[in-house]
Motif scaffolding. Structure first.
Motif, PDB file in Angstrom:
ATOM      1  N   CYS A 167       0.819  -1.133  -0.120  1.00 29.94           N
ATOM      2  CA  CYS A 167       0.082  -0.082  -0.048  1.00 29.94           C
ATOM      3  C   CYS A 167       0.947   1.174   0.135  1.00 29.94           C
ATOM      4  O   CYS A 167       0.452   2.535  -0.295  1.00 29.94           O
ATOM      5  CB  CYS A 167      -0.778   0.013   1.410  1.00 29.94           C
ATOM      6  N   GLY A 168       2.062   1.121   0.438  1.00 37.34           N
ATOM      7  CA  GLY A 168       3.075   2.429   0.399  1.00 37.34           C
ATOM      8  C   GLY A 168       3.854   2.609  -0.643  1.00 37.34           C
ATOM      9  O   GLY A 168       4.609   3.417  -0.885  1.00 37.34           O
ATOM     10  N   VAL A 169       3.847   1.506  -1.792  1.00 36.66           N
ATOM     11  CA  VAL A 169       4.804   1.472  -2.789  1.00 36.66           C
ATOM     12  C   VAL A 169       4.567   2.745  -3.571  1.00 36.66           C
ATOM     13  O   VAL A 169       3.688   3.057  -4.133  1.00 36.66           O
ATOM     14  CB  VAL A 169       4.631   0.131  -3.666  1.00 36.66           C
ATOM     15  N   ARG A 170       5.774   3.366  -4.098  1.00 35.74           N
ATOM     16  CA  ARG A 170       5.725   4.514  -4.861  1.00 35.74           C
ATOM     17  C   ARG A 170       6.628   4.153  -6.116  1.00 35.74           C
ATOM     18  O   ARG A 170       7.792   3.618  -5.812  1.00 35.74           O
ATOM     19  CB  ARG A 170       6.247   5.876  -4.319  1.00 35.74           C
ATOM     20  N   VAL A 171       6.218   4.534  -7.136  1.00 35.86           N
ATOM     21  CA  VAL A 171       6.846   4.311  -8.614  1.00 35.86           C
ATOM     22  C   VAL A 171       7.157   5.510  -9.386  1.00 35.86           C
ATOM     23  O   VAL A 171       6.076   6.227  -9.586  1.00 35.86           O
ATOM     24  CB  VAL A 171       6.290   3.402  -9.459  1.00 35.86           C
ATOM     25  N   GLN A 172       8.546   5.596  -9.883  1.00 37.11           N
ATOM     26  CA  GLN A 172       8.641   6.994 -10.454  1.00 37.11           C
ATOM     27  C   GLN A 172       9.285   6.600 -11.990  1.00 37.11           C
ATOM     28  O   GLN A 172      10.220   5.624 -11.794  1.00 37.11           O
ATOM     29  CB  GLN A 172       9.907   7.625  -9.460  1.00 37.11           C
ATOM     30  N   LEU A 173       8.772   7.011 -12.915  1.00 38.24           N
ATOM     31  CA  LEU A 173       9.131   6.754 -14.340  1.00 38.24           C
ATOM     32  C   LEU A 173      10.442   7.517 -14.553  1.00 38.24           C
ATOM     33  O   LEU A 173      10.681   8.484 -14.322  1.00 38.24           O
ATOM     34  CB  LEU A 173       7.927   7.131 -15.262  1.00 38.24           C
ATOM     35  N   GLU A 174      11.460   6.526 -15.154  1.00 31.42           N
ATOM     36  CA  GLU A 174      12.670   7.386 -15.492  1.00 31.42           C
ATOM     37  C   GLU A 174      12.596   7.663 -16.810  1.00 31.42           C
ATOM     38  O   GLU A 174      11.701   6.946 -17.717  1.00 31.42           O
ATOM     39  CB  GLU A 174      13.762   6.176 -15.202  1.00 31.42           C
ATOM     40  N   MET A 175      13.447   8.616 -17.385  1.00 29.62           N
ATOM     41  CA  MET A 175      13.330   9.017 -18.612  1.00 29.62           C
ATOM     42  C   MET A 175      12.206   9.812 -19.084  1.00 29.62           C
ATOM     43  O   MET A 175      11.769   9.950 -20.249  1.00 29.62           O
ATOM     44  CB  MET A 175      13.761   8.015 -19.797  1.00 29.62           C
ATOM     45  N   GLN A 176      11.618  10.374 -18.001  1.00 31.33           N
ATOM     46  CA  GLN A 176      10.091  10.837 -18.191  1.00 31.33           C
ATOM     47  C   GLN A 176      10.217  12.017 -19.086  1.00 31.33           C
ATOM     48  O   GLN A 176       9.170  12.240 -20.101  1.00 31.33           O
ATOM     49  CB  GLN A 176       9.768  11.350 -17.013  1.00 31.33           C
ATOM     50  N   ALA A 177      11.221  12.933 -19.425  1.00 27.70           N
ATOM     51  CA  ALA A 177      11.069  14.065 -20.194  1.00 27.70           C
ATOM     52  C   ALA A 177      11.294  13.412 -21.580  1.00 27.70           C
ATOM     53  O   ALA A 177      10.639  13.882 -22.637  1.00 27.70           O
ATOM     54  CB  ALA A 177      12.220  14.890 -19.937  1.00 27.70           C
ATOM     55  N   LEU A 178      11.927  12.412 -21.646  1.00 24.80           N
ATOM     56  CA  LEU A 178      12.127  11.725 -23.029  1.00 24.80           C
ATOM     57  C   LEU A 178      10.773  11.182 -23.528  1.00 24.80           C
ATOM     58  O   LEU A 178      10.422  11.463 -24.683  1.00 24.80           O
ATOM     59  CB  LEU A 178      13.322  10.720 -23.103  1.00 24.80           C
ATOM     60  N   TRP A 179      10.247  10.318 -22.745  1.00 20.28           N
ATOM     61  CA  TRP A 179       8.834   9.670 -22.831  1.00 20.28           C
ATOM     62  C   TRP A 179       7.636  10.674 -23.245  1.00 20.28           C
ATOM     63  O   TRP A 179       6.933  10.469 -24.243  1.00 20.28           O
ATOM     64  CB  TRP A 179       8.471   8.899 -21.753  1.00 20.28           C
ATOM     65  N   ARG A 180       7.819  11.892 -22.596  1.00 12.51           N
ATOM     66  CA  ARG A 180       6.784  12.903 -22.986  1.00 12.51           C
ATOM     67  C   ARG A 180       7.220  13.690 -24.320  1.00 12.51           C
ATOM     68  O   ARG A 180       6.449  14.061 -24.952  1.00 12.51           O
ATOM     69  CB  ARG A 180       7.018  13.983 -22.049  1.00 12.51           C
ATOM     70  N   GLN A 181       8.659  13.763 -24.476  1.00 12.29           N
ATOM     71  CA  GLN A 181       8.759  14.278 -26.229  1.00 12.29           C
ATOM     72  C   GLN A 181       8.257  13.175 -26.951  1.00 12.29           C
ATOM     73  O   GLN A 181       7.726  13.684 -27.963  1.00 12.29           O
ATOM     74  CB  GLN A 181      10.377  14.272 -26.156  1.00 12.29           C
TER      75      GLN A 181
END
Lengths: 302, 302
Positions: free
Chosen positions: B41-55
């Motif tokens: 329930c406390g797991v947090r996930v952060q996407l790497e290379m997020q700026a590239l993904w958004r491009q």
DNA sequence: CACTTGCCACCTAGGTGACAAGAT
DNA sequence: ATCTTGTCACCTAGGTGGCAAGTG
């Protein structure tokens, strides 16, 4: 892959370092095996590329050690049978000094001479196969390869490589550990593993090749050294042998498998080896081995 | 690595395939999370290379699918926090259709048009991270990368690759499954996992790139495509961005992390997504998932 | 002199998009 | 016309022994 093993390899895993290598140990089905757990007592191990190993062994195998770590060639690979398909196993390797000597190579006589007593022993490590733990069915399905294992002479290595002293001779050793799920399994952990040594895999650790014939056989048989090959007919024959050594070896081994003693490993359970080393107590490798294994192939940065 | 999971992912792992993708799902700490196990329930996930993904996402990301399997670029990579360090977790991915449409690309208007209803759905598979299972401490120690994941359009693929329909749009999904050691854990398996979808990782599966700007961004940012790069000043700027996107992204994300909603994944536990798909029953993926996972990187022959 | 280290050219192994040809 | 497939040159990534230079 990262794996943490807690208490898997407890009391029973005694390391018989610095013992004179002796073979064969307990023979299969012999009385000394009656104390082994059923999950390990029937395990059979067959060395792959045995013919190539023997070619090297006849010349006196040398393995390069470097600061950053160097792979072995030939690679230590085995086929396994006789496991419980549904039981979980951990597979690992270590290297024990063949003797307590230091060597030097004399080029004019092309031979190794004793150059004194061994240096202080390098930190003893074990290399867990990165697929560990896995059920017996997986291990037996195909050849188990230790190609991610690397050798180093850096005493301060923090990449999980195997640390060896250059100009010292070593015997690779292979261990099959049954992961006993029952409570208090550490109390009879000695029953839950078995070990195998293949005499033809002994080698001298070196920082540069000494015997030129070893160099030539490495160049002829290691695909990564193809850039150094010449095209002599003799060399091409060596290439052919190397490139076909898989099938070639298997044909031999199919015939030899479990029939000729020489093709059988010496199954030296630690408890068996100990009496063969009078005056040298086997060392307990910690009451409990709490080890965080770093796969060398992954590298520390990953 | 080969891993067999028996009953790990039982009843609770319901797949909500063919559902319109919606976000955000249950927000962290919301009432719907009260039924989750403390290990997830406390797991947090952060996407790497997020700026590239958004491009890529701004241009309309395309991913090549081939018969033999093609890696994704950008690679799906995440940083994880909030796990129980000592608990065991299995990490996996799957891909759900964004809609039930088939698309085609019109070059003169440089845009995607609906070309009819979706083809019959490709066999639904899951990709287990090859390090699974591993304790939370290992997963949280460094970036978790799904670089061995490959996409294919071969419906008969037997290499364990993810099977997708070309000209269909997909949403990657990431699942964290706590390996509950207690007996009968399957009875409340729904409590032992949580799922994450990052909208910026949606993509169109294609056999050849359609949008030329996607091609150029791939060439500019994928190191393996360096051979196709030109040295325009504009291109070099793209190169710089790509080569520095790791730090560049991290700096952004450090600020955004757990603060701006847009940087948070939609944590759509299956149980939460289901009510969002009226008229479409979520499919139970078998009572018990007996799955032999083949790591795509190892290949079938190894 | 004996041994070690760092760099190098040359490989293996495999991930890229381009492109021509093939399929429907 | 639209989409797929196979081959190719060109990369990344990393495993070889050679060799010159360094160390003691």
């Amino acid at each position: 892959m990262y794996v943490e093993f807690y208490c898997l390899l407890s009391l029973g895993l005694l390391l018989s370092q610095n013992c004179e290598f002796s073979l064969p140990g307990c023979t299969d089905g012999g009385p000394l095996f009656s104390s082994k757990a059923p999950q390990v007592c029937g395990v059979r191990v067959q060395l792959e590329m045995q013919a190539l190993w023997r070619q090297f062994d006849q010349l006196g195998t040398e393995m390069i050690v470097t600061k950053s770590g160097r792979r072995m060639f030939p690679t230590f690979q085995v086929k396994i049978s006789g496991m419980d398909p549904s039981a979980e196993y951990v597979l690992l390797m270590d290297f024990i000094p063949v003797d307590d000597k230091r060597y030097r190579y004399t080029f004019h006589s092309s031979s190794w001479l004793v150059a004194g007593r061994a240096d202080v022993a390098a930190p003893s490590r074990m290399h867990f196969h990165p697929d560990s733990p896995a059920p017996g069915s997986q291990w037996m399905k195909q050849t188990v390869s230790f190609d991610s294992l690397k050798l180093t002479n850096n005493l301060l290595d923090d990449n999980g490589h195997m640390i060896l002293n250059s100009m010292h001779r070593y015997q690779p050793r292979f261990h099959v550990v049954y992961v006993d799920p029952t409570p208090n399994s550490h109390l009879n952990a000695y029953r839950n593993f078995c070990s195998f040594s293949f005499p033809e895999t002994r080698f001298m650790a070196v920082t540069a090749y000494q015997n030129h014939r070893i160099t030539q056989l490495k160049i002829a048989s290691n695909p990564f050294a193809k850039g150094f090959r010449t095209s002599d007919p003799q060399e091409e024959m060596k290439d052919w042998k190397a490139e076909n050594s898989m099938n070639w070896t298997e044909n031999r081994e199919d015939a030899d498998y479990c029939s000729l003693p020489v093709s059988l490993p010496s199954a030296d359970a630690f408890g068996c080896l100990a009496p063969r080393c009078p005056g040298k107590e086997p060392q307990a490798c910690g009451q409990f081995i709490h080890r965080r294994v770093i796969n060398a192939a992954s590298g520390a940065g990953r």
